[in-house]
Scaffold this motif. Sequence first.
Motif, PDB file in Angstrom:
ATOM      1  N   GLY A 121       8.015  -0.134  -7.995  1.00  0.00           N
ATOM      2  CA  GLY A 121       9.150   0.454  -7.907  1.00  0.00           C
ATOM      3  C   GLY A 121       9.271   1.760  -7.271  1.00  0.00           C
ATOM      4  O   GLY A 121      10.298   2.349  -7.171  1.00  0.00           O
ATOM      5  N   HIS A 122       7.903   2.120  -6.675  1.00  0.00           N
ATOM      6  CA  HIS A 122       7.782   3.385  -5.870  1.00  0.00           C
ATOM      7  C   HIS A 122       7.279   2.895  -4.528  1.00  0.00           C
ATOM      8  O   HIS A 122       6.694   2.042  -4.327  1.00  0.00           O
ATOM      9  CB  HIS A 122       7.009   4.577  -6.345  1.00  0.00           C
ATOM     10  CG  HIS A 122       7.576   4.969  -7.757  1.00  0.00           C
ATOM     11  ND1 HIS A 122       8.590   5.984  -7.731  1.00  0.00           N
ATOM     12  CD2 HIS A 122       7.347   4.581  -8.984  1.00  0.00           C
ATOM     13  CE1 HIS A 122       9.168   6.149  -8.914  1.00  0.00           C
ATOM     14  NE2 HIS A 122       8.346   5.434  -9.624  1.00  0.00           N
ATOM     15  N   ASP A 123       7.188   3.759  -3.405  1.00  0.00           N
ATOM     16  CA  ASP A 123       6.452   3.738  -2.188  1.00  0.00           C
ATOM     17  C   ASP A 123       4.931   4.281  -2.213  1.00  0.00           C
ATOM     18  O   ASP A 123       4.223   4.235  -1.375  1.00  0.00           O
ATOM     19  CB  ASP A 123       7.243   4.430  -1.097  1.00  0.00           C
ATOM     20  CG  ASP A 123       8.547   3.461  -0.767  1.00  0.00           C
ATOM     21  OD1 ASP A 123       8.559   2.199  -1.266  1.00  0.00           O
ATOM     22  OD2 ASP A 123       9.538   4.032  -0.284  1.00  0.00           O
ATOM     23  N   LEU A 124       4.997   5.103  -3.315  1.00  0.00           N
ATOM     24  CA  LEU A 124       3.423   5.782  -3.464  1.00  0.00           C
ATOM     25  C   LEU A 124       2.538   5.527  -4.317  1.00  0.00           C
ATOM     26  O   LEU A 124       3.053   4.797  -5.420  1.00  0.00           O
ATOM     27  CB  LEU A 124       3.872   7.484  -3.632  1.00  0.00           C
ATOM     28  CG  LEU A 124       4.691   8.370  -2.680  1.00  0.00           C
ATOM     29  CD1 LEU A 124       4.980   9.511  -3.153  1.00  0.00           C
ATOM     30  CD2 LEU A 124       4.168   8.172  -1.298  1.00  0.00           C
ATOM     31  N   CYS A 125       1.354   5.542  -4.300  1.00  0.00           N
ATOM     32  CA  CYS A 125       0.430   5.383  -5.246  1.00  0.00           C
ATOM     33  C   CYS A 125       0.550   6.363  -6.295  1.00  0.00           C
ATOM     34  O   CYS A 125       0.977   7.409  -6.412  1.00  0.00           O
ATOM     35  CB  CYS A 125      -0.901   5.291  -4.613  1.00  0.00           C
ATOM     36  SG  CYS A 125      -1.575   6.857  -4.205  1.00  0.00           S
ATOM     37  N   ALA A 126      -0.363   6.039  -7.510  1.00  0.00           N
ATOM     38  CA  ALA A 126      -0.231   7.019  -8.470  1.00  0.00           C
ATOM     39  C   ALA A 126      -0.827   8.226  -8.222  1.00  0.00           C
ATOM     40  O   ALA A 126      -0.222   9.303  -8.712  1.00  0.00           O
ATOM     41  CB  ALA A 126      -1.282   6.318  -9.824  1.00  0.00           C
ATOM     42  N   LEU A 167       0.861  -1.082   0.016  1.00  0.00           N
ATOM     43  CA  LEU A 167       0.098  -0.044   0.062  1.00  0.00           C
ATOM     44  C   LEU A 167       0.816   1.199   0.061  1.00  0.00           C
ATOM     45  O   LEU A 167       1.964   1.151   0.312  1.00  0.00           O
ATOM     46  CB  LEU A 167      -1.068  -0.040   1.332  1.00  0.00           C
ATOM     47  CG  LEU A 167      -2.014  -0.937   1.368  1.00  0.00           C
ATOM     48  CD1 LEU A 167      -2.638  -0.871   2.419  1.00  0.00           C
ATOM     49  CD2 LEU A 167      -2.862  -0.830   0.074  1.00  0.00           C
ATOM     50  N   CYS A 168       0.342   2.331  -0.488  1.00  0.00           N
ATOM     51  CA  CYS A 168       1.083   3.652  -0.558  1.00  0.00           C
ATOM     52  C   CYS A 168       1.335   4.012   0.768  1.00  0.00           C
ATOM     53  O   CYS A 168       0.775   3.919   1.813  1.00  0.00           O
ATOM     54  CB  CYS A 168      -0.031   4.466  -1.093  1.00  0.00           C
ATOM     55  SG  CYS A 168       0.482   6.279  -1.165  1.00  0.00           S
ATOM     56  N   SER A 169       2.570   4.600   1.086  1.00  0.00           N
ATOM     57  CA  SER A 169       3.024   5.006   2.209  1.00  0.00           C
ATOM     58  C   SER A 169       2.504   6.358   2.701  1.00  0.00           C
ATOM     59  O   SER A 169       2.328   6.741   4.081  1.00  0.00           O
ATOM     60  CB  SER A 169       4.763   5.149   2.279  1.00  0.00           C
ATOM     61  OG  SER A 169       5.156   5.918   1.348  1.00  0.00           O
ATOM     62  N   GLU A 170       2.007   7.089   1.821  1.00  0.00           N
ATOM     63  CA  GLU A 170       1.522   8.222   2.081  1.00  0.00           C
ATOM     64  C   GLU A 170      -0.008   8.086   2.507  1.00  0.00           C
ATOM     65  O   GLU A 170      -0.285   8.740   3.831  1.00  0.00           O
ATOM     66  CB  GLU A 170       1.632   9.371   0.949  1.00  0.00           C
ATOM     67  CG  GLU A 170       1.070  10.662   1.219  1.00  0.00           C
ATOM     68  CD  GLU A 170       2.024  11.466   1.920  1.00  0.00           C
ATOM     69  OE1 GLU A 170       1.492  12.249   2.631  1.00  0.00           O
ATOM     70  OE2 GLU A 170       3.033  11.147   2.171  1.00  0.00           O
ATOM     71  N   CYS A 171      -0.874   7.650   1.515  1.00  0.00           N
ATOM     72  CA  CYS A 171      -2.248   7.555   1.827  1.00  0.00           C
ATOM     73  C   CYS A 171      -2.651   6.321   2.786  1.00  0.00           C
ATOM     74  O   CYS A 171      -3.777   6.003   3.351  1.00  0.00           O
ATOM     75  CB  CYS A 171      -3.103   7.902   0.859  1.00  0.00           C
ATOM     76  SG  CYS A 171      -3.052   6.618  -0.470  1.00  0.00           S
ATOM     77  N   GLY A 172      -2.079   5.310   2.409  1.00  0.00           N
ATOM     78  CA  GLY A 172      -2.382   3.879   3.090  1.00  0.00           C
ATOM     79  C   GLY A 172      -3.688   3.375   2.423  1.00  0.00           C
ATOM     80  O   GLY A 172      -3.980   2.328   3.014  1.00  0.00           O
ATOM     81  N   GLU A 173      -4.178   3.740   1.430  1.00  0.00           N
ATOM     82  CA  GLU A 173      -5.311   3.277   0.642  1.00  0.00           C
ATOM     83  C   GLU A 173      -5.095   2.455  -0.604  1.00  0.00           C
ATOM     84  O   GLU A 173      -5.513   1.519  -0.648  1.00  0.00           O
ATOM     85  CB  GLU A 173      -6.408   4.390   0.774  1.00  0.00           C
ATOM     86  CG  GLU A 173      -6.659   5.039   2.048  1.00  0.00           C
ATOM     87  CD  GLU A 173      -7.529   6.173   1.650  1.00  0.00           C
ATOM     88  OE1 GLU A 173      -8.044   6.389   0.492  1.00  0.00           O
ATOM     89  OE2 GLU A 173      -7.959   6.828   2.748  1.00  0.00           O
ATOM     90  N   ALA A 174      -4.550   3.308  -1.379  1.00  0.00           N
ATOM     91  CA  ALA A 174      -4.363   2.520  -2.683  1.00  0.00           C
ATOM     92  C   ALA A 174      -2.969   1.965  -2.906  1.00  0.00           C
ATOM     93  O   ALA A 174      -2.260   2.017  -2.078  1.00  0.00           O
ATOM     94  CB  ALA A 174      -4.262   3.864  -3.990  1.00  0.00           C
TER      95      ALA A 174
END
Length: 93
Positions: free
Chosen positions: A58-63, A46-53
């Motif tokens: 290759g990244h820690d974040l969602c689109a 899951l995205c490390s920022e929002c934790g939802e998507a």
Amino acid sequence: MALKKCPKCELNYIRGDAAYCDVCMRELRRDESVHIQQGPGEEETLCSECGEAPAVPGHDLCAGCLREQKRQTELEDADGIDEEFDDIEEEED
């Protein structure tokens, strides 16, 4: 046929013979297809920022968070340019 609430989301109504509402069924099918595409042993992070998507490979974040991060960076760069321009105008006066 009596209508009853969906046991998964408890928001939508379903007919007595259905297991879940259309929205939950669509979500379940989407989840199954994601697991099939990823292959065995690969876990969805899951995205490390929002934790939802789910995070982009290759990244820690969602689109969505990646787009927001890029937008914020562009805004900060634009502010820096504006400050430099203001400094130049003050020197000319």
